[in-house]
Write an enzyme that holds these catalytic residues in place. Sequence first.
Site, PDB file in Angstrom:
ATOM      1  N   ILE A  10       0.807  -1.221   0.000  1.00 48.31           N
ATOM      2  CA  ILE A  10       0.000   0.000   0.000  1.00 48.31           C
ATOM      3  C   ILE A  10       0.841   1.272   0.000  1.00 48.31           C
ATOM      4  CG2 ILE A  10      -1.982  -1.094   1.114  1.00 48.31           C
ATOM      5  CD1 ILE A  10      -1.047   0.031   3.772  1.00 48.31           C
ATOM      6  N   GLY A  11       2.153   1.143   0.004  1.00 50.71           N
ATOM      7  CA  GLY A  11       3.014   2.325  -0.025  1.00 50.71           C
ATOM      8  C   GLY A  11       4.462   1.932  -0.189  1.00 50.71           C
ATOM      9  N   GLY A  13       8.663   3.841  -0.137  1.00 52.72           N
ATOM     10  CA  GLY A  13       9.546   4.987  -0.013  1.00 52.72           C
ATOM     11  C   GLY A  13      10.931   4.638  -0.492  1.00 52.72           C
ATOM     12  N   PHE A  15      13.610   3.784   1.140  1.00 54.40           N
ATOM     13  CA  PHE A  15      14.310   2.694   1.806  1.00 54.40           C
ATOM     14  C   PHE A  15      13.366   1.667   2.418  1.00 54.40           C
ATOM     15  CE2 PHE A  15      17.283   6.133   1.550  1.00 54.40           C
ATOM     16  CZ  PHE A  15      18.470   5.499   1.201  1.00 54.40           C
ATOM     17  N   GLY A  16      12.128   1.651   1.988  1.00 57.56           N
ATOM     18  CA  GLY A  16      11.220   0.665   2.538  1.00 57.56           C
ATOM     19  C   GLY A  16       9.857   0.745   1.897  1.00 57.56           C
ATOM     20  N   ALA A  18       5.351  -0.220   2.718  1.00 56.12           N
ATOM     21  CA  ALA A  18       4.298  -0.573   3.657  1.00 56.12           C
ATOM     22  C   ALA A  18       3.423  -1.641   3.012  1.00 56.12           C
ATOM     23  CB  ALA A  18       3.466   0.657   4.014  1.00 56.12           C
ATOM     24  N   LYS A  33       5.611  -2.058   8.085  1.00 58.87           N
ATOM     25  CA  LYS A  33       6.605  -1.236   7.402  1.00 58.87           C
ATOM     26  C   LYS A  33       7.898  -2.041   7.321  1.00 58.87           C
ATOM     27  CE  LYS A  33       4.723   3.198   8.959  1.00 58.87           C
ATOM     28  NZ  LYS A  33       4.996   4.460   9.684  1.00 58.87           N
ATOM     29  N   ASP A 128       7.056  15.263   9.632  1.00 56.06           N
ATOM     30  CA  ASP A 128       6.476  14.871   8.339  1.00 56.06           C
ATOM     31  C   ASP A 128       4.947  14.904   8.392  1.00 56.06           C
ATOM     32  OD1 ASP A 128       6.719  14.173   5.681  1.00 56.06           O
ATOM     33  OD2 ASP A 128       6.642  12.028   6.085  1.00 56.06           O
TER      34      ASP A 128
END
Length: 373
Positions: A10-11, A13, A15-16, A18, A33, A128
Site C-alpha cells: 500500500i506504499g 519509499g 528505503f522501505g 508498507a 513497514k 512529516d
Amino acid sequence: MNKYTRIRQIGEGAFGKAVLVRRKDSSVQCVIKEINTTKMSPKEREESRKEVAVLAQLKHPNIVSYIESFEERGTLYIVMNYCSGGDLYSKINERRGQLFSEDQILNWFVQLCLAIKHIHDRKILHRDIKSQKFPRKISFGTVQLAHTCIGTPYYLSPEIVENMPYNNKSDIWSMGCVLYELTTLKHAFEAGNMKNLVLKIIRGNYPPVSPQFSYDLRGLIAQLFKRNPRDRPNVNAILRKNFIMQRVRKLLSDQDLADEFSHTVMHGHKIAKALPPAPKPSADPARKPAPGPRPGSANKRYDPAAVYGAPLNSARRSLGDQKKRPSTPGRPVPVPGQVDWEKKKKERQELEQRRRAEMRKRVIDMASSQSIV
C-alpha cells in the site's frame, strides 16, 4: 513474518515499503513497514532500533498504534494497526470542490492537535505532518523511517527551506498547511516547479480563506503561518483557545481532559527510562561497503545542511565566539597592531549577507530541477 499473510503493498519509499497483511492466528489486518537496513551504517541501524523503541511508547487514541517489531535477513519490520477509513488526502480529493463544514474541519484538526501534543510533550518532533499521514489517527514514523524532504515539499516550513535551525514550531507550520488544505481543498503554497514553490514558502503569502469560515478559524491559520517560528503558538496554546477547547471537551472525558492538560512535558519524566527492549537484530549480512545515504533520504537523520547547504548560523556562531571589545564613547583611532572592532563588525555583517545570498541561490538552483506534479 511467518505469523502474517501478505495481502497487498500500500506504499513505498526510498528505503522501505508498507504492506497490508493479515495475522494468521486471528485474521486481523495490520500494516507492516519493511525497512531495508543493509543500506544503513551500523550506527544508523542502532539508531533506528532505538527510535522504534520510542515509537512503541506512544500510546494515544489519535496515534496509529504500534504492535511489534522484529528483524529478519537485513530487514526491519514494524507492525502497526491498519486504519481502513483512508486518509484526509483521499477525503479531500473526493470532495470535488465542495468545501467541508467548519464543524467537521475543527473536529479533525482537534484530533490532530491532541496527537501532536502527545509527542511534543515528550520532546519528540514529527517532521512529516501532511494530510496523507492523517487518517482518523495520525501516522507517526521515526525520522529515518518516515521523513523525505523533497517528497513532501508543500508542508515544509520557511526555516527548513532556508536551512535555518528548526524545532517543534516547524510541526506547527505543517499543521497550518493541513488546516488550510481542509478549509480550501488546496495546498496553501503551490507552484509549477520547486524554485517558485520554495520562494512562495519563504515569503509566506497564501490565497485567503473563504469568508464563509469563522474569524477564529481564519485567524488561527494566520497564526500558524507566521514566518518567524517564535511568533507561532505551540500546540498547547492552540488547544487552550476557547473555540478549540470547546471541541476538546466534546472529544475527551473529564478524566482524559485532566490527564492531557495537567502537564506539558510528561510530568518531568524522561521517556527513555521506560523504553522496551529494542528489536533484536539478526545476524548482519555479509559486510560490504554500504552506499552513502542520500541527503534528505529516509535512512538518515534529517540534516537540512545536507540538502540545502551549510546553515547560516554556523558563520554567526563562529564569528560570535570572538571576544568583543566593550564599546566606549569617544573611542580613539586604533593604533597599529590593535584590532579595529568596528571594522570587524562591518565585515561580519557583510559576510552574513553574502552567505545568505549564496545559500538562497543554492536552494533555488537545487530546487529548479525538481518539478511539482
